[in-house]
Design an enzyme around this catalytic site. Structure first.
Site, PDB file in Angstrom:
ATOM      1  N   SER A 149      11.360  -4.416 -12.967  1.00  0.00           N
ATOM      2  CA  SER A 149      11.538  -3.371 -13.978  1.00  0.00           C
ATOM      3  C   SER A 149      11.700  -1.976 -13.387  1.00  0.00           C
ATOM      4  CB  SER A 149      10.356  -3.364 -14.953  1.00  0.00           C
ATOM      5  OG  SER A 149       9.165  -2.930 -14.311  1.00  0.00           O
ATOM      6  N   LYS A 177       5.306   2.356 -13.791  1.00  0.00           N
ATOM      7  CA  LYS A 177       6.446   2.939 -14.505  1.00  0.00           C
ATOM      8  C   LYS A 177       6.624   4.387 -14.041  1.00  0.00           C
ATOM      9  CE  LYS A 177       6.771  -0.771 -17.080  1.00  0.00           C
ATOM     10  NZ  LYS A 177       7.843  -1.759 -16.830  1.00  0.00           N
TER      11      LYS A 177
END
Length: 235
Positions: free
Chosen positions: A58, A127
């Site tokens: 991701s 993230k």
């Protein structure tokens, strides 16, 4: 010349044995220094730095699945736009606290580990911070991201198949986070209907990713890339 014998002392079994010399006493004590050093390293690792394994793609192209990263924990109190962070997603990206929590001895062990900075990692995510408290963050149908009305230039991001458009105001004390691989990331966009509207509490940040130590050919720092205005983008 008469040689003097080393002082003798009686041992437990009645046989005389030499008096221990200073060097032998040092040799007998050195394991304590080793243990003290290991204890210091362990505490430092728990309180200042922590290592994690990246579980998915991701964050490509910045990080890949299987990469081993180093997180600087004191930076959790000074998170900025563009920082790559590790945070505890319990209650925002995962089950709420109290749901399926371990009990008995497992709960005690987990509590002690958390107190000393050691985490299980089961609810931790990596993230990039796009917006901080007070920011208005939106993404259009073409995958372009805007913060406070400014279109961002994001050379770190793979924006193909970025997903549906959104428009959100980040509450105070919270963060809007996104994966660099916009088409393959479970991030704030996928939790708009969850508690917090997809945003993450600043208090849940474990720390900032500062380096990668595996694989060896990728050894080095992971710098923060502050999102900046794209001068060529239309509003």
């Amino acid at each position: 010349m008469t040689e003097h014998a080393a002082p003798q002392r009686a041992s437990d079994d009645g046989v005389d044995s030499p008096e221990p010399t200073p060097s032998s006493r040092v040799r007998r004590r050195w394991p304590l220094w080793v243990l003290a050093f290991l204890a210091l390293v362990t505490l430092t690792r728990g309180l200042l730095v922590e290592t994690f394994s990246v579980p998915s793609g991701s964050m490509q192209p910045t990080l890949s699945a299987g990469d081993r990263i180093v997180v600087w924990k004191p930076a959790a109190d000074e998170v900025r736009r563009g920082d790559v962070i590790v945070f505890d997603g319990t209650g925002t990206f995962g089950p709420r606290r109290g749901a399926s929590e371990p009990g008995g001895l497992a709960a005690v062990v987990r509590s002690v580990g958390d107190a000393f900075g050691f985490r299980s990692g089961q609810s931790d995510y990596v993230k990039r911070v796009i917006g901080v408290g007070g920011d208005r963050v939106r993404m259009d149908e073409r995958g372009r991201v805007f913060v406070n009305g400014l279109a961002l230039s994001e050379p770190y991001a793979n924006t193909r198949a970025a997903g549906p458009a959104f428009d959100i105001q980040v509450p105070p004390g919270r963060l809007w986070v996104m994966g660099d691989h916009r088409g393959d990331s479970d991030d704030s966009r996928g939790h708009l209907g969850d508690p917090g509207g997809g945003t993450v509490r600043v208090d849940d940040v474990v720390g900032t990713v500062v380096g990668r130590y595996w694989p060896l050919n990728e050894l080095g720092g992971v710098s923060s890339a502050a999102p900046r205005e794209d001068p060529g983008a239309d509003r």
